[in-house]
Design a protein around this motif. Structure first.
Motif, PDB file in Angstrom:
ATOM      1  N   LEU A  78       0.858  -1.191   0.000  1.00 29.06           N
ATOM      2  CA  LEU A  78       0.000   0.000   0.000  1.00 29.06           C
ATOM      3  C   LEU A  78       0.891   1.238   0.000  1.00 29.06           C
ATOM      4  N   HIS A  79       0.844   1.983  -1.093  1.00 30.89           N
ATOM      5  CA  HIS A  79       1.683   3.171  -1.263  1.00 30.89           C
ATOM      6  C   HIS A  79       0.794   4.407  -1.125  1.00 30.89           C
ATOM      7  N   LEU A  80       1.066   5.221  -0.107  1.00 30.41           N
ATOM      8  CA  LEU A  80       0.172   6.332   0.241  1.00 30.41           C
ATOM      9  C   LEU A  80       0.608   7.672  -0.346  1.00 30.41           C
ATOM     10  N   ASP A  81       1.394   7.613  -1.399  1.00 33.14           N
ATOM     11  CA  ASP A  81       1.977   8.811  -1.993  1.00 33.14           C
ATOM     12  C   ASP A  81       0.926   9.821  -2.468  1.00 33.14           C
ATOM     13  N   LEU A  82      -0.262   9.338  -2.855  1.00 33.90           N
ATOM     14  CA  LEU A  82      -1.293  10.230  -3.407  1.00 33.90           C
ATOM     15  C   LEU A  82      -2.109  10.936  -2.320  1.00 33.90           C
ATOM     16  N   LEU A  83      -1.898  10.569  -1.058  1.00 29.78           N
ATOM     17  CA  LEU A  83      -2.539  11.294   0.057  1.00 29.78           C
ATOM     18  C   LEU A  83      -1.577  12.402   0.486  1.00 29.78           C
ATOM     19  N   HIS A  84      -1.520  13.472  -0.309  1.00 29.35           N
ATOM     20  CA  HIS A  84      -0.440  14.445  -0.116  1.00 29.35           C
ATOM     21  C   HIS A  84      -0.916  15.884   0.107  1.00 29.35           C
ATOM     22  N   ASN A  85      -2.174  16.062   0.484  1.00 29.39           N
ATOM     23  CA  ASN A  85      -2.672  17.430   0.716  1.00 29.39           C
ATOM     24  C   ASN A  85      -1.995  18.078   1.915  1.00 29.39           C
ATOM     25  N   ILE A  86      -1.773  19.392   1.830  1.00 31.85           N
ATOM     26  CA  ILE A  86      -1.201  20.181   2.931  1.00 31.85           C
ATOM     27  C   ILE A  86      -2.066  21.419   3.107  1.00 31.85           C
ATOM     28  N   GLN A  87      -2.468  21.690   4.347  1.00 37.50           N
ATOM     29  CA  GLN A  87      -3.279  22.885   4.596  1.00 37.50           C
ATOM     30  C   GLN A  87      -2.944  23.493   5.953  1.00 37.50           C
ATOM     31  N   ARG A  88      -3.365  24.742   6.122  1.00 42.35           N
ATOM     32  CA  ARG A  88      -3.131  25.448   7.384  1.00 42.35           C
ATOM     33  C   ARG A  88      -4.448  25.683   8.103  1.00 42.35           C
ATOM     34  N   GLN A  89      -4.427  25.512   9.414  1.00 46.95           N
ATOM     35  CA  GLN A  89      -5.537  25.897  10.282  1.00 46.95           C
ATOM     36  C   GLN A  89      -4.955  26.669  11.453  1.00 46.95           C
ATOM     37  N   ASP A  90      -5.104  27.989  11.418  1.00 45.97           N
ATOM     38  CA  ASP A  90      -4.512  28.870  12.428  1.00 45.97           C
ATOM     39  C   ASP A  90      -2.988  28.658  12.438  1.00 45.97           C
ATOM     40  N   THR A  91      -2.404  28.238  13.568  1.00 44.47           N
ATOM     41  CA  THR A  91      -0.952  28.002  13.602  1.00 44.47           C
ATOM     42  C   THR A  91      -0.626  26.516  13.431  1.00 44.47           C
ATOM     43  N   HIS A  92      -1.593  25.749  12.999  1.00 44.58           N
ATOM     44  CA  HIS A  92      -1.378  24.321  12.773  1.00 44.58           C
ATOM     45  C   HIS A  92      -1.272  24.041  11.275  1.00 44.58           C
ATOM     46  N   VAL A  93      -0.427  23.087  10.918  1.00 38.71           N
ATOM     47  CA  VAL A  93      -0.330  22.596   9.549  1.00 38.71           C
ATOM     48  C   VAL A  93      -0.767  21.135   9.547  1.00 38.71           C
ATOM     49  N   ILE A  94      -1.682  20.805   8.633  1.00 45.31           N
ATOM     50  CA  ILE A  94      -2.201  19.447   8.532  1.00 45.31           C
ATOM     51  C   ILE A  94      -1.760  18.879   7.187  1.00 45.31           C
ATOM     52  N   ALA A  95      -1.138  17.707   7.229  1.00 47.75           N
ATOM     53  CA  ALA A  95      -0.559  17.129   6.015  1.00 47.75           C
ATOM     54  C   ALA A  95      -0.913  15.652   5.892  1.00 47.75           C
ATOM     55  N   GLY A  96      -1.197  15.236   4.671  1.00 52.81           N
ATOM     56  CA  GLY A  96      -1.485  13.839   4.391  1.00 52.81           C
ATOM     57  C   GLY A  96      -0.238  12.979   4.499  1.00 52.81           C
ATOM     58  N   SER A  97      -0.451  11.691   4.694  1.00 51.73           N
ATOM     59  CA  SER A  97       0.644  10.745   4.899  1.00 51.73           C
ATOM     60  C   SER A  97       1.662  10.764   3.770  1.00 51.73           C
ATOM     61  N   GLY A  98       1.196  10.959   2.536  1.00 52.82           N
ATOM     62  CA  GLY A  98       2.088  10.909   1.387  1.00 52.82           C
ATOM     63  C   GLY A  98       2.805  12.208   1.087  1.00 52.82           C
ATOM     64  N   ALA A  99       2.459  13.282   1.797  1.00 51.79           N
ATOM     65  CA  ALA A  99       3.150  14.558   1.580  1.00 51.79           C
ATOM     66  C   ALA A  99       4.617  14.418   1.967  1.00 51.79           C
ATOM     67  N   LYS A 100       5.483  15.043   1.206  1.00 52.17           N
ATOM     68  CA  LYS A 100       6.916  14.999   1.497  1.00 52.17           C
ATOM     69  C   LYS A 100       7.227  15.956   2.641  1.00 52.17           C
ATOM     70  N   LEU A 101       8.022  15.495   3.581  1.00 52.20           N
ATOM     71  CA  LEU A 101       8.367  16.302   4.747  1.00 52.20           C
ATOM     72  C   LEU A 101       9.023  17.620   4.335  1.00 52.20           C
ATOM     73  N   ILE A 102       9.853  17.552   3.299  1.00 51.28           N
ATOM     74  CA  ILE A 102      10.498  18.770   2.801  1.00 51.28           C
ATOM     75  C   ILE A 102       9.448  19.772   2.324  1.00 51.28           C
ATOM     76  N   GLU A 103       8.426  19.274   1.599  1.00 51.22           N
ATOM     77  CA  GLU A 103       7.384  20.160   1.094  1.00 51.22           C
ATOM     78  C   GLU A 103       6.561  20.761   2.229  1.00 51.22           C
ATOM     79  N   VAL A 104       6.319  19.993   3.277  1.00 50.47           N
ATOM     80  CA  VAL A 104       5.566  20.505   4.429  1.00 50.47           C
ATOM     81  C   VAL A 104       6.366  21.598   5.136  1.00 50.47           C
ATOM     82  N   SER A 105       7.680  21.412   5.248  1.00 48.55           N
ATOM     83  CA  SER A 105       8.518  22.441   5.881  1.00 48.55           C
ATOM     84  C   SER A 105       8.530  23.712   5.031  1.00 48.55           C
TER      85      SER A 105
END
Length: 298
Positions: A78-105
């Motif tokens: 099971l490859h979760l690469d396509l679960l890659h959404n990143i969004q902001r809620q106030d001072t929180h960042v919510i990211a899907g399992s497949g999002a790249k850590l570099i991209e989230v930073s």
């Protein structure tokens, strides 16, 4: 697999897929079934199906700190690469399992949110980062992790808060209970963009100058032994440049093993054992692998 295909006709499934296409070492055998869900519902359905049908299920993240053996993996990968959404809620960042850590930073930087600077050079996915409590340059995922949405191996959906995600060096509740990460929530601090950008530039320069990014590799191979640095022990053992097949102890950083051309997973595993044995003989220190090794022998 017919049952899951009938229920989810748009689910992306490949048979006998070479896993060398998905690992940073560019090694590894084939997966019987390689499944890429596009939604949480599809991911949950696959996990539930595998449990009910007693089909072996392996989770694959970004493949950056991983060695897949040359015999490949039976059952479902099971490859979760396509679960890659990143969004902001106030001072929180919510990211899907497949999002790249570099991209989230980088996303956090764009929002002037501080706390993920240490992760700007870690090549793994969010799921893998939570699984092993990834860290670098004095920071760890657990420092900023507020919550995570996960699946159990039976397909149960859970939302875990910070106090349920106990973590230590390269270990977490996620790995201890063998949970499957779907989403992570990070608690960051709103600040000026410039110091965040400056810190990330500094860490990127340090990484590029010290790490062998010009070759495929599985990242840092060994955990830090108490009172020592793995790379220093390997270097002092005279092992830089040591090569088995196409796998080599990096000349640039002894803590890394690189694919200098045509390496197999077996080459990597034999080199890892040789390094462990040599360091044990010279310094009486047991090196423990940080890289995850999965799959079957050829």
């Amino acid at each position: 697999m017919n049952k899951i295909i009938e229920e989810y006709p748009n689910l992306l499934i490949k048979q006998n897929e070479p896993l060398s296409n998905y690992t940073y070492t560019k090694t590894g055998g084939v997966a019987d079934f390689f499944v890429m869900p596009r939604t949480v519902l599809e991911a949950q359905a696959v996990v539930t199906f595998a449990n009910e049908e007693a089909i072996p299920l392996t989770i694959l993240g970004n493949g950056s700190n991983l060695i897949v053996k040359d015999g490949g993996i039976r059952g479902i990968v099971l490859h979760l690469d396509l679960l890659h959404n990143i969004q902001r809620q106030d001072t929180h960042v919510i990211a899907g399992s497949g999002a790249k850590l570099i991209e989230v930073s980088r996303f956090a930087l764009s929002e002037s949110l501080s706390g993920l600077e240490f992760a700007c050079g870690i090549p793994g996915s969010i799921g893998g980062a939570l699984y092993m409590n990834a860290g670098a340059y004095g920071g760890e995922i657990s420092d900023v992790l507020a919550a995570a949405t996960v699946l159990t191996r039976k397909g149960e959906l859970l939302h875990l808060k910070r106090d349920q995600l106990a973590a230590k060096y390269r270990h977490s509740t996620i790995s201890e209970k063998d949970l499957i990460v779907l989403e992570a929530e990070f608690e960051l601090k709103l600040t000026e963009r410039q110091p965040i950008e400056a810190k990330m530039a500094e860490l990127t320069e340090a990484r590029e100058s010290k790490q062998p990014l010009e070759y495929p590799s599985c990242g840092s191979v060994f955990k830090r032994p108490p009172g020592h640095f793995a790379g220093k022990l390997i270097q002092d053992s005279g092992l830089q440049g040591k090569q088995i097949g196409g796998a080599q102890v990096s000349l640039k950083h002894a803590g890394f093993m690189v694919n200098v051309g045509g390496a197999t997973a077996t080459d990597y595993l034999e080199l890892i054992e040789f390094v462990k044995q040599t360091v044990k003989e010279k310094f009486d220190v047991e090196l423990e692998t940080e890289v995850k090794i999965i799959g079957e022998d050829a």
